[in-house]
Every structure is written in structure tokens, then in C-alpha cells.
Scaffold this active site. Structure first.
Site, PDB file in Angstrom:
ATOM      1  N   SER A   1       0.824  -1.219   0.000  1.00  0.00           N
ATOM      2  CA  SER A   1       0.000   0.000   0.000  1.00  0.00           C
ATOM      3  C   SER A   1       0.850   1.258   0.000  1.00  0.00           C
ATOM      4  O   SER A   1       0.503   2.262   0.620  1.00  0.00           O
ATOM      5  CB  SER A   1      -0.959   0.018   1.209  1.00  0.00           C
ATOM      6  OG  SER A   1      -1.720  -1.160   1.277  1.00  0.00           O
TER       7      SER A   1
ATOM      8  N   THR B   1       0.266   5.396  -3.175  1.00  0.00           N
ATOM      9  CA  THR B   1      -0.382   6.686  -2.957  1.00  0.00           C
ATOM     10  C   THR B   1       0.345   7.467  -1.869  1.00  0.00           C
ATOM     11  O   THR B   1       0.517   8.684  -1.968  1.00  0.00           O
ATOM     12  CB  THR B   1      -1.866   6.485  -2.593  1.00  0.00           C
ATOM     13  OG1 THR B   1      -2.487   5.808  -3.686  1.00  0.00           O
ATOM     14  CG2 THR B   1      -2.562   7.799  -2.362  1.00  0.00           C
TER      15      THR B   1
ATOM     16  N   ALA C   1      -3.826  11.233   3.278  1.00  0.00           N
ATOM     17  CA  ALA C   1      -4.173   9.888   2.801  1.00  0.00           C
ATOM     18  C   ALA C   1      -3.302   8.809   3.429  1.00  0.00           C
ATOM     19  O   ALA C   1      -2.129   9.030   3.724  1.00  0.00           O
ATOM     20  CB  ALA C   1      -4.045   9.834   1.277  1.00  0.00           C
TER      21      ALA C   1
ATOM     22  N   GLU D   1      -4.289  -2.745   1.122  1.00  0.00           N
ATOM     23  CA  GLU D   1      -4.190  -3.997   1.857  1.00  0.00           C
ATOM     24  C   GLU D   1      -5.221  -4.219   2.967  1.00  0.00           C
ATOM     25  O   GLU D   1      -5.694  -5.343   3.156  1.00  0.00           O
ATOM     26  CB  GLU D   1      -2.775  -4.128   2.435  1.00  0.00           C
ATOM     27  CG  GLU D   1      -1.744  -4.383   1.353  1.00  0.00           C
ATOM     28  CD  GLU D   1      -0.334  -4.181   1.854  1.00  0.00           C
ATOM     29  OE1 GLU D   1      -0.018  -3.041   2.239  1.00  0.00           O
ATOM     30  OE2 GLU D   1       0.435  -5.146   1.887  1.00  0.00           O
TER      31      GLU D   1
END
Lengths: 158, 288, 765
Positions: free
Chosen positions: C535, C538, C719, C724
């Protein structure tokens, strides 16, 4: 081993080819004709990534020999959009986020098209049942079903 | 896939001759959904593949109140599943055909292929058993008819002799007071092989039940009729107790194996559950 | 988050058009002139000595161009099995031929003589002395022996007094714990906090269970594929479908001893990964070797069957778990012992065993974990690696405890959850977290307090936690003369991360979303980017994009100040222009004009740079509630409702975030109910989609996704990593729902119908 002459009409074009009988329709489309939008995910007919429409019916092209497609009309993902407009199902998959990695997407869109052409008023349950031959591992299907439902509505209204 | 020579005969006789000529190295190609998988996996390595597709008269569904139902061997599963007469009168067969693979596979797979392949788990086998089907077999030497009960010999084995080809299935005509159902034990809603498949057919007869036939698949070396269970129900009116007895008899008549899908015990238990359910549904449907 | 114009909006993805039209180029779509096709020759046994490899027949087959074995690997690094094979499907050789079918025929013609050895597949059998020892006869101590040995070592080193009596006693105690001598151990981890014995002693209720979780395959839809082209100069180009092109580059360099700057990895569009598409070994290195040997481009594409026998799936494990609580529902202690089935190489996920602590206040915690060799392929990451397995154990047991104490399972969890500042057992204190908010959100979404159920129906709740990874990345943003912006970088996108990056850059530069385009470079051209797993994208590339966009903004402001004869401080970016903040008279200049102007300045074209390595990540929670109905006779489980909430920090693209939640939830559902790689002594017995079942459209209803936003201080615009967490709770969610429906506790997954029926029989039903 003897190769066989076949004539395949794929989307708008006719291809006269000489192919080994062991080559599947999928291999013929991808490797001989060069239309790679149709994908190979399992080669046993279970995942639907290779779905194309043959004479109006969606089939898994990995489960059909190229020689068996002789003189038939085949629609692949490349044949869905017109020059300046996506097919409503393609547009809906874009707008609703009905894909992630995109590998199963051509198969899903083609299978959906064949199904909705025959069943324009299908319910969600019918769509979920009919698309079971296509596996998607990314989306959990929620947005795929939303996309197909919304495309069906667009198609009904046009 | 190994390479092979590909033939597209235009008559049954021609196909039969090829099968005989290349005995042991030839395979028939119908829908291809079993054969192509086996060729890819190298569990089938034919040197000659004989497609039946160009032979006229092998597809289609005909129904007549006198002579009954005739289904061409090359009829697709999807056609059977959607055919109005089959859905109404031979419901178990429509349900069985609809359980094979997914829509794309059912656009390819044929009933002749499903049966000729001789799999004990074939989804159309139990319905055909329950519906009293006859198998039409043709070779260069002529035609013969075999009741579906005697068609299967063992896993992957049938009564077909060299050069013989299944051309059609015939079932007796059915009336509105007859009902049938097919259910299978599975994990996924669609795209699953039968862990156990049970089809039942019955005639509603003034409160009693007659002409009961029960077909079982995936619970013995071949698909088979649950004749003991049928005898228990036939001629009686359906009660919970009778259903339990029939279920127990069907379980007892099955001889399943344990494999990676489930245990023999689970299969035997499911034969009972599904026998009870399909019998009840068949009678409910018969009573309209 | 309405202050943003592009962020927080569900814009269509940047790659939407190519993906819905079939134009996207995946690894298998690469076709080069003169390209050969490679196939593997694989072990037919789970454990065997290789006595002889005979390729002579295969070499005679027309169309065969090369057959390679370990002898062809000049670096000596292990690519193929030589003396011994350790699992069914292990590569022993590879062949390149003019046609894939010819390569397959050639592979059939390679004759290998084996001496078959006994194999072990069960992790609990593998630790026994009588099991075949895969790599050595070395042993490790179990948890209790380990404690004794620690004391023993300490005493043996201490010369200040005579410890002989105690040493003898310890030795005797260790003798007694003979069943704690573990063979085939590949790795171990241990952590503890507090004193679990004391914790259990103070508890009113102590529960102990053993949980068994199967090995599952990531089942990305595109099987592994690579195309390698080695030029006569030695330059290597590899087209790879991979989560980490830079890792592939260094992997090839390291394995084959090729200088890094001679290797270019061109990452194609990728058909899913989920953690399973990082490794260099499966197809990339063999393709390079075959191309080196033949002088022709070589494509190796694995079949689905090969994916199951020689992929790198998620490990199964056995977890023994003990939890102690007070009657009022206060959790006091937990002790966990896990055995991870690593397969034939030391494997992934064992480090996640510590997540048995969940997000609860455990004053006392002890966790011991062992990786164990078996005769299977190695393992790799799969979406929050290791966490779904341990969350299944932890959350199932908590559910039983709630039932026994007659506590509401949501309230019970809320009561024990950590909040900001709370100590984390065996970890740093909690930062700002949204655990309670996330669980509450999913409970609210299904109106938990007013839930109803019919016969054989039940509700299950569970949670799972995860913290996204972080890694280095670089990026450029340039402004074109038409005023649009282009992002250039090298990170892989599967889930929509490129779209998020475009949204971030558009927001900062005040451009409309469609005025930002994005290009991915190959490893020769793009700046380094960490692999797309954990993950990270981003979080990492989002921070990088922010930096690059801010750098671009700085340059735009400087140029505008020059052109408008003012200073930078009096200017701002607005609607794709640079404008005066106080407008008297209003002055503004377009990006396009500035880009054109920049070409004649001493500073040159507008190129913003972002380079980022690390910032603290913040834990995220996923919480789920399922309603199921069981057919008590057939054991089939039907999902009636599935709601899944997740703290994502800030949803840059809510549609993409929902897609992650929905997809992860369904993967978890499948692990709970149907997925399982099955083995007998000979190896994997269900290498295909017939007997390895993944869910279809028909198996469950719409997943209701609930986005929770508790800002991550160091995430881009708050964010967190999203990919996951959603798989982590579902195994337990499903088991808990089944327990609520028909009062059975299934501790061994998957909950196939037979298991449900058997459990019901066990309950006298």
C-alpha cells in the site's frame, strides 16, 4: 502436420489464414492476427478473459480451435467501439470504475454485450448469474455489476 | 497441445469410418470443452481429431406429444437450458444443462459430449436418467438404441464401440402432471463441478406418486438410478417419512469415493438430502 | 473535503480508455520479430534427487533453439534445481523454440531420472524429528525451551558463582520438553510485553484454541510473463509484468552478474499482483538466459497450472492462541504461537504474527512464530501479508469470548481498542488513529443495534489493522506550451494510483484534471520508484507528486513574477493561471505563456522535481460486518449482506478507494469459504480453476463500502495506504457470522460445505 486454410471474419475484416489445427481461436486472434485485446488467463475455459462473440454467442476462445471458427463471424473487444464512440458498456465500465488491473475487462465487456443483446431487460440477479464465467480478482464485482446495469439502461433507452 | 490431423466429415458414416481407421489415435470433437482441456493437459494426445460439426442433423430439439422428445447430440447446453419445452416438461434437464460451466462454456459444450465423455459427474446424466432417456448410437454398421442406464460402464467408459457415435437422445413424451428437478451440491453458485448431483422425476397421480425416477451423479463409478428409493415412493402419496426412507435408500445405493473435493461420507449424506429435496420438488411441480 | 476542486472526486482513471478498449499492452501482448517461446521442464515429484538430465531427444526436435539447465548459469546463482528438487513443479531446465507448442513438446522430451524421497507437506509434521529434513538437520527451540535456554546461557557465562545445580535442573527441564525441538525451521520471531502468566492468572476467563489457515494463491488474472532481448553487445531489455521494475532490474543484475546499467526493464501494464508479482526468479531470469544463449528475443509465459505449482502464494499457518479476559470484558493477556508453512524456501509473512495484538490494549502479550520448510513452492506477499491469517485467529477467539461473556461483539471490541497515545504491546505508542470511528462506522452502516435475523441467519463482525509501507520515489512534472502538465515517473499502477497522482498535481497547480497527463518510464529513463506493494504508492508517490508539483508551482511563480513585474509573494495559482492575489489592477498570465517564455530564459523549461524517501506511516483499520444464511443440511453459506469500512485517511479518489475495499473484502470472503491450495505427498493437487475456486459474480451481493477519513499527518493530503487493509478482517468476519447463525465455531478454513455440516453434526444437529 497439415495446416488448414480458414477464413475468419473478425470485427469488420476478413482474414484468410493457414493455421495448424492445434491452434485455438484465442491463439489465432492474438498471435496470428495480432489482436491482443482478448486475454489468456487460464486456457481452460474457466476465467472468461478470452471471451469473444462467435456468430452472436459469447464463447471462451481458448476452448475453440481456430479451424472450428472457419467461415464464422467473430467480434472481439477491438470491434465494440465505433471510430468516435465507445460502446455503452465500455463507457459504463469507465464511468463506474468497473475495472482495476483491466486484464479481465475485455472478456467482461464482451460477455456483457452478448448477454445484454439477448436479454436487454435482465435483472441484477440474472446478470450476476450470466457473468459467472468471467473471473475478476480486483474489483469484488460490485462496480462491474453497477457498470453492466447502468449500460443496460443506456442501451434500452437508445 | 500436440499437433494432430483435423477432419471435418460431412456424414456420420464418414466420421465412423475415420474413427475405425484411426482406432486408438482418434478423438471426436463436439463442443471441445472437455477434449481441448485434455489435449492441453496431455491427458489426451490424439493424432486425429474428427469434428462432428459439419454433419447435418445432429443438432436441434424436436418434441411431439406422440413420439416424445428428441435432442440432437450436438445441441448446445445453452440451447437446452433456454428451450421452452425442455424448461416446461423436462425441467431437470434444463437445470442440469444450466449447471454446466458458465454461459460461454454452455455456448460450446454439447449434450452428446457431456454424456459420451463418460464422466460420473456429468450434469446432464442424472436428469437424463430421471427422464428415462434412450441414447441413439450410430456407426457405419447401422444404428442402435441404448437406455441411458446401461450406457455408462465406468469412469470415462461407455458402451460405445470403435466407430460408434452418439447422435441423439430420446425421452418419452411428458404431460403437465409430471415434474422433475436437478440439484447439485457445490461450493460456488455457478462454475462448479457437481460434488453430488441428483435429479428426480415424478408423475402426480390422484394424490399418489407414480413413475418415479431418480438419477444420481458423482456418487458412483458411473451415473446411476436410485432404484431402491424409487420403489419406496412409487405408488404412494408423499409423506415426510416416505421421503426420509427414500433418501436413506438412495444414500445406501450410492458408492461414492473420497477425493480432494469432499469425503465419501459427505457425498452419501448429500445424496440423501438432495434426493429428498428433488423428489419433493418434482412432485410439487407435477401438481402444478 | 469540499475545499478541493479535484481531490476527493471520483474522476475516471487516467488509463480508462485503453483498458476498456483492449488497447492496454500487458506482458503477454509484447511480440518482437524473431521472438522465441520458452517453456520450463519441471519436477514431477515433491522431493527427489535428480540423477540425470537428458536433453538429447528434445534438442533434435525441429524448431528447438536452446535448452538450458543450471550448468548454463555462469554466475552460479541458483536458477534451476540441480542435485535435488524440493517441490512438484520446481524448474529443472528451460527450452526455447520457435513456437510455444513446439517448446512444450520439447519439454516433454527432456528425460529426467529421479530418486524419489519422502516428502512432508504438513507444517506440524515437518517440525518433527522423523520428517524429511529439507535443508539441514538443525533444530530450534520451542517457546518454553527457548526461555530455559536463555537462562542456561546466562548462567553458563557467569563465573561469579556456582550454578551447576540450576544448570542441571534446566537441562533436565529441557529434556522433558522434547516435543519442543523443532526441525525444518526456516525463520523465527519472538516478542513479548508484560507478563502473560500473570495476565492469565488475573483473568476470569481464559480461552485456548488452534486455528488452521490454508495456503492460498493471489490469483492475479494475468499469469507471470516476461520477454527478454539480449543484444550482441550484452545489453539486456526485459518487458516484465511486475509490481517492481527496479527490483527486477537489480534482481537480474544480482543473479546473473550483469552490470545494472546494461539492463533496462520496461514494465508493461500488469494484470494484477496482490504481492505475488515481485520476484525476479519465476520468468525474468530464465528468459534472459535463454535470450543470451539464442541471441533472439524470448518470451516465457506461465500457464495457470504453473502459477499454482510454481507461483509464490500466501503461506498457510497453524496458530495456537490463548486469551485471558475479566468478566467485565477487559482483555488482559494473549499468548500466540504460530507455525508458518514457508514451503521450500524461507518465506514471507512470519513478521506479521505480532498483529495478534490487534488494536487492543493488551497489558500482557507473548508471541512466538516459526517459519517451517515443507515440500511446496516458496511463498510471497499477498495483500497485507500474514495479517488475514492472524486476524482470523485473534478475531475469532474474541468473538467466542464475547459470546461466552454475553457481551455485544461491537461494544466488547470498542471497549478494548487503543486510542491515540495508548501503549502498543511490543511497539511504539499509538499515533492519531481512527480505530473506534472505523468500527462504529460499519456498525452504523448496517444499523447494528437494530439488526434482526431469521432462522439459520447470523451476523459477524471483525476488524483488521495494517500500516502502509513507505519507500523512495522520484518524479518530474513539466509544463507544456499549451499550459497542460505532464507527470513522468517509474512506479507501477494497478489500483488507480496514477489517477491519484494526477489529481494531486492538478489540485496543486489548479489545473482541471484532464489537463494533467501521466507517463511511466522504463528503468533506463524514469527516476527510481519503490515497488507497488505494501500500500505504498499513494503514500510514497503521492508525497513525491506533492513535492514535484510544489516545485513546479515555485518555478511558475518565479517566471510569472518576472513577466508581470511583481514579486512572487503577491502572486498565486488560480484556475490554471498565475494571478495577482490583490487585484488592482488584476494581472494574470497563463501557464502556456509561461512555458513558452521559459524556453528563452536562463533557467530553461519548467520542470518540477519531487524526490522522497520516508515519512512515518499511520495505522489504518478495516472493519466488517456480514450477514449470512446457512443451509444446515448442505452446509452452503450464503452472504446476505457485506459491509466493509476502512479508515483511509483521506480518499483522494473515492471510487478507486471503494474499489479497493470491495475487492479486498471479496478476496477475504473467498479465503474464508472456498480457497485452499491442496497438497498430498506428491504436491499440489488442485492446480487450476476447477478445484481452486475463486468467487464469481454470482457468489455474493454488492459490497457496501464505508469510507472513514481520519487524517494521516504525513500522508499526502492526509491519505493512508488503502490497498491492503480490507482483506484483513474478512476471514474472521465470515467465521463469526457462521458462528452466530448456527452456533458452530469453525477454526480451520476454508468453511467448505462439508466442514459446516460436520461441525453441525458435532453440535448434535
Amino acid at each position: 502436420m497439415k495446416k488448414h486454410p480458414v477464413s475468419l471474419t473478425v470485427n469488420t475484416d476478413t482474414y484468410d489464414l493457414l493455421i495448424e489445427p492445434r491452434k485455438t481461436l484465442l491463439a489465432t486472434l492474438r498471435d496470428t492476427i495480432g489482436l491482443t485485446g482478448t486475454k489468456e488467463g487460464c486456457s481452460t475455459g474457466d476465467c472468461g478473459a478470452c471471451t469473444v462473440i462467435v456468430d452472436g454467442k459469447a464463447v471462451t476462445s481458448c476452448m475453440m480451435l481456430g479451424v472450428s471458427a472457419n467461415d464464422k463471424e467473430i467480434t472481439t473487444i477491438e470491434g465494440l467501439a465505433s471510430r468516435d464512440q465507445l460502446h455503452p458498456i465500455q463507457q459504463a465500465f469507465m464511468d463506474k470504475g468497473g475495472y482495476q488491473c483491466g486484464f479481465c475487462t475485455p472478456g467482461f465487456i464482451v460477455a456483457s454485450k452478448a448477454f445484454l443483446d439477448e436479454n436487454p431487460n435482465a435483472t441484477e440477479a440474472e446478470i450476476r448469474h450470466a457473468l459467472g464465467n468471467n473471473i475478476c480478482r480486483c474489483t469484488g464485482y460490485t462496480k462491474i455489476i453497477e457498470a453492466v446495469m447502468s449500460a443496460a439502461e443506456v442501451m434500452r433507452n437508445s | 497441445m500436440r499437433n494432430f490431423e483435423f477432419f471435418e466429415p460431412e456424414t456420420i458414416e464418414e466420421a465412423s469410418d475415420l474413427l475405425t481407421k484411426y482406432n486408438g489415435t482418434a478423438e471426436l470433437l463436439a463442443g471441445g470443452t472437455d477434449l481441448i482441456i485434455e489435449m492441453k493437459a496431455r491427458t489426451a494426445m490424439p493424432e486425429h481429431v474428427i469434428s462432428l460439426e459439419k454433419i447435418p442433423g445432429l443438432t436441434g430439439i424436436d418434441y411431439d406429444e406422440e413420439s416424445g422428445l428428441r435432442i440432437g447430440a450436438l445441441t448446445k447446453m445453452r440451447t437446452l437450458e433456454n428451450d421452452p419445452i425442455i424448461r416446461e416438461r423436462y425441467t431437470a434437464l434444463a437445470e442440469g444443462a444450466g449447471e454446466v460451466g458458465g454461459v460461454q462454456i454452455r455456448h460450446l459444450a454439447t449434450i452428446g459430449g457431456n454424456i459420451s465423455h463418460g464422466s460420473p459427474a456429468a450434469d446432464t446424466a442424472a436428469p437424463l436418467l430421471a427422464l428415462g432417456a434412450q441414447v441413439k448410437i450410430t456407426s457405419a454398421d447401422g444404428e442402435r438404441t441404448v437406455p441411458i442406464e446401461t450406457f455408462f460402464v465406468g469412469p470415462g467408459q461407455t458402451v460405445l464401440k470403435t466407430g460408434e457415435i452418439v447422435t441423439a437422445f430420446e425421452c418419452p413424451a411428458r404431460s403437465a402432471n409430471q415434474g422433475s428437478q436437478y440439484i447439485k451440491q457445490k461450493i460456488r453458485e455457478v462454475m462448479d463441478l457437481a460434488f453430488v448431483g441428483v435429479a428426480a422425476s415424478a408423475t402426480a397421480d390422484n394424490g399418489a406418486v407414480s413413475d418415479v425416477k431418480i438419477g444420481l451423479s458423482a456418487v458412483a463409478p458411473t451415473p446411476l438410478r436410485a432404484t431402491d428409493a424409487e420403489a419406496i415412493v412409487n405408488g404412494n402419496s408423499l409423506t415426510t417419512e416416505l421421503l426420509q426412507q427414500a433418501a436413506a435408500a438412495a444414500s445406501a445405493q450410492s458408492s461414492p469415493i473420497s477425493d480432494l473435493r469432499c469425503s465419501a461420507e459427505h457425498r452419501r449424506e448429500m445424496v440423501g438430502v438432495l434426493t429428498r429435496r428433488t423428489l419433493q420438488a418434482a412432485v410439487d411441480r407435477a401438481q402444478g | 473535503m469540499s475545499e478541493y476542486t479535484v481531490l476527493g472526486k471520483s474522476v475516471p482513471r487516467v488509463d480508462a480508455l485503453e483498458k476498456v478498449t483492449g488497447a492496454a499492452q500487458y506482458g503477454g501482448d509484447v511480440h518482437l520479430p524473431g521472438m522465441l517461446h520458452g517453456k520450463f521442464i519441471r519436477s514431477k515429484h515433491a522431493h527427489a534427487k535428480i540423477l540425470n538430465i537428458d536433453t538429447s531427444e528434445a534438442e533434435k526436435l525441429p524448431g528447438v533453439r536452446a535448452i538450458i539447465t543450471q550448468d548454463d548459469v555462469e554466475s552460479g546463482r541458483r536458477v534451476f534445481a540441480t542435485d535435488k528438487v524440493l517441490y512438484l513443479g520446481e524448474p529443472i531446465a528451460a527450452v526455447a523454440a520457435t513456437d510455444p507448442d513446439v517448446a512444450e513438446e520439447a519439454a516433454d522430451l527432456v528425460k529426467i531420472e529421479y530418486e524419489v524421497l519422502p516428502a512432508v507437506q504438513d507444517v506440524m509434521e515437518a517440525i518433527q524429528p522423523e520428517a524429511p529434513h529439507l535443508h539441514s538437520d538443525d533444530t530450534k527451540d520451542g517457546p518454553a525451551r527457548r526461555v530455559l535456554r536463555t537462562e542456561l546461557r546466562k548462567l553458563e557465562r557467569d563465573d561469579s558463582q556456582d550454578h551447576s545445580a540450576r544448570i542441571a535442573e534446566l537441562n533436565a527441564q529441557m529434556e522433558e520438553l522434547a516435543d519442543e525441538v523443532y526441525y525444518n525451521v526456516s525463520a523465527e520471531t519472538h516478542s513479548d510485553a508484560g507478563d502473560v502468566e500473570q495476565g492469565f492468572a488475573e483473568s476470569d476467563l481464559v480461552v485456548e484454541d488452534t486455528y488452521v489457515i490454508p495456503r492460498v494463491h493471489q490469483t492475479y488474472m494475468e499469469p507471470h510473463v516476461s520477454v527478454a532481448d539480449v543484444e550482441s553487445t550484452g545489453k539486456v531489455t526485459v518487458w516484465a509484468s511486475t509490481q517492481g521494475p527496479f527490483a527486477i532490474r537489480s534482481g537480474i543484475a544480482g543473479t546473473l552478474g550483469i552490470p545494472l546499467n546494461q539492463i533496462n526493464v520496461i514494465a508493461t501494464t500488469m494484470g494484477g499482483g496482490f504481492g505475488g508479482r515481485f520476484g525476479v526468479a519465476l520468468t525474468h531470469v530464465p528468459a534472459v538466459l535463454l535470450s543470451q544463449k539464442t541471441g533472439r528475443p524470448v518470451k516465457i509465459q506461465m500457464t495457470r497450472e504453473e502459477e499454482f505449482t510454481d507461483g509464490r502464494p500466501a503461506p498457510g499457518c497453524v496458530i495456537k492462541l490463548k486469551t485471558g479476559v475479566k468478566n467485565d470484558g477487559t482483555i488482559l493477556a494473549r499468548e500466540g504461537l504460530a507455525f508458518w508453512d514457508s514451503g521450500s524456501v524461507s518465506g514471507a509473512s512470519i513478521g506479521s504474527t505480532i498483529r495478534l495484538r490487534g488494536v487492543y490494549k493488551f497489558p500482557h502479550l507473548k508471541v512466538d512464530a516459526y517459519g517451517v520448510y515443507t515440500n511446496k513452492s516458496g511463498t510471497a506477499a499477498y495483500r497485507a501479508p500474514g495479517t488475514p491469517q492472524v486476524a482470523f485467529a485473534g478475531e475469532s477467539q474474541l468473538d467466542d469470548i464475547a459470546r461466552k461473556l454475553n457481551l455485544d461483539p461491537v461494544e466488547f471490541r470498542l471497549k478494548n481498542m487503543r486510542v491515540e497515545g495508548d501503549p502498543v504491546p511490543a511497539g511504539p505508542n499509538e499515533p492519531k488513529v481512527g480505530y473506534k470511528e472505523t468500527l462504529q462506522a460499519v456498525a452504523d452502516a448496517v444499523d447494528w443495534k437494530n439488526r434482526t435475523k431469521g432462522p439459520n441467519q447470523g451476523w459477524g463482525v471483525a476488524i483488521g489493522d495494517w500500516t502502509n509501507g513507505c519507500g523512495p520515489g522520484g518524479m518530474f512534472v513539466s509544463i507544456h506550451e499549451d499550459g497542460s502538465a505532464r507527470i513522468f515517473h517509474g512506479s507501477m499502477d494497478i489500483t488507480g494510483t496514477d489517477t491519484a497522482l494526477a489529481q494531486i498535481v492538478a489540485e496543486i497547480l489548479t489545473l482541471p484534471y484532464d489537463e494533467v497527463t501521466i507517463s511511466r518510464g522504463d528503468t533506463n529513463s524514469a527516476p527510481y520508484a519503490t515497488g507497488s506493494g505494501g500500500s505504498v504508492v499513494t503514500f510514497t508517490m503521492g508525497n513525491t507528486a506533492k513535492l514535484a508539483a510544489e516545485d513546479t508551482r515555485r518555478r511558475l511563480l518565479e517566471l510569472a513574477a518576472e513577466r508581470l513585474n511583481t514579486d512572487v509573494e503577491s502572486l498565486e495559482l488560480k484556475d490554471g493561471q498565475v494571478s495577482t492575489i490583490v487585484a488592482d489592477p488584476p494581472k494574470s498570465i497563463g501557464f502556456g505563456e509561461l512555458a513558452a517564455y521559459s524556453l528563452s530564459t536562463t533557467g530553461g523549461p519548467i520542470v518540477g522535481k519531487g524526490s522522497f524517501a520516508r515519512k512515518p506511516s499511520t495505522p489504518a483499520l478495516a472493519a466488517q460486518i456480514a450477514k449470512v444464511e446457512i443451509d444446515p443440511e448442505t452446509g452452503r453459506i450464503k452472504v446476505l449482506k457485506m459491509a466493509s469500512s476502512q479508515d483511509v485517511g483521506f480518499a483522494i479518489n473515492p471510487m478507486a478507494v471503494e474499489g479497493q475495499i470491495e475487492g479486498g473484502t471479496v478476496q477475504g470472503y473467498a479465503w474464508a469459504t472456498m480457497e485452499e491450495m491442496q497438497y498430498d505427498e506428491g504436491g499440489n493437487v488442485n492446480p487450476g480453476f476447477v478445484d481452486y475456486r475463486v468467487p464469481t459474480t454470482a457468489d455474493l451481493p454488492t459490497v457496501q463500502s464505508v469510507i472513514v477519513e481520519v487524517e494521516a499527518p504525513d500522508g499526502p493530503f492526509g491519505a493512508k495506504g488503502v490497498g491492503e487493509p480490507p482483506i484483513t478482517p474478512t476471514l474472521a468476519t465470515m467465521a463469526n457470522a457462521v458462528a452466530d447463525a448456527v452456533d458452530i465455531r469453525i477454526t480451520e478454513l476454508p468453511m467448505k460445505p462439508e466442514k459446516v455440516v460436520d461441525a453441525l453434526h458435532g453440535n448434535g444437529k
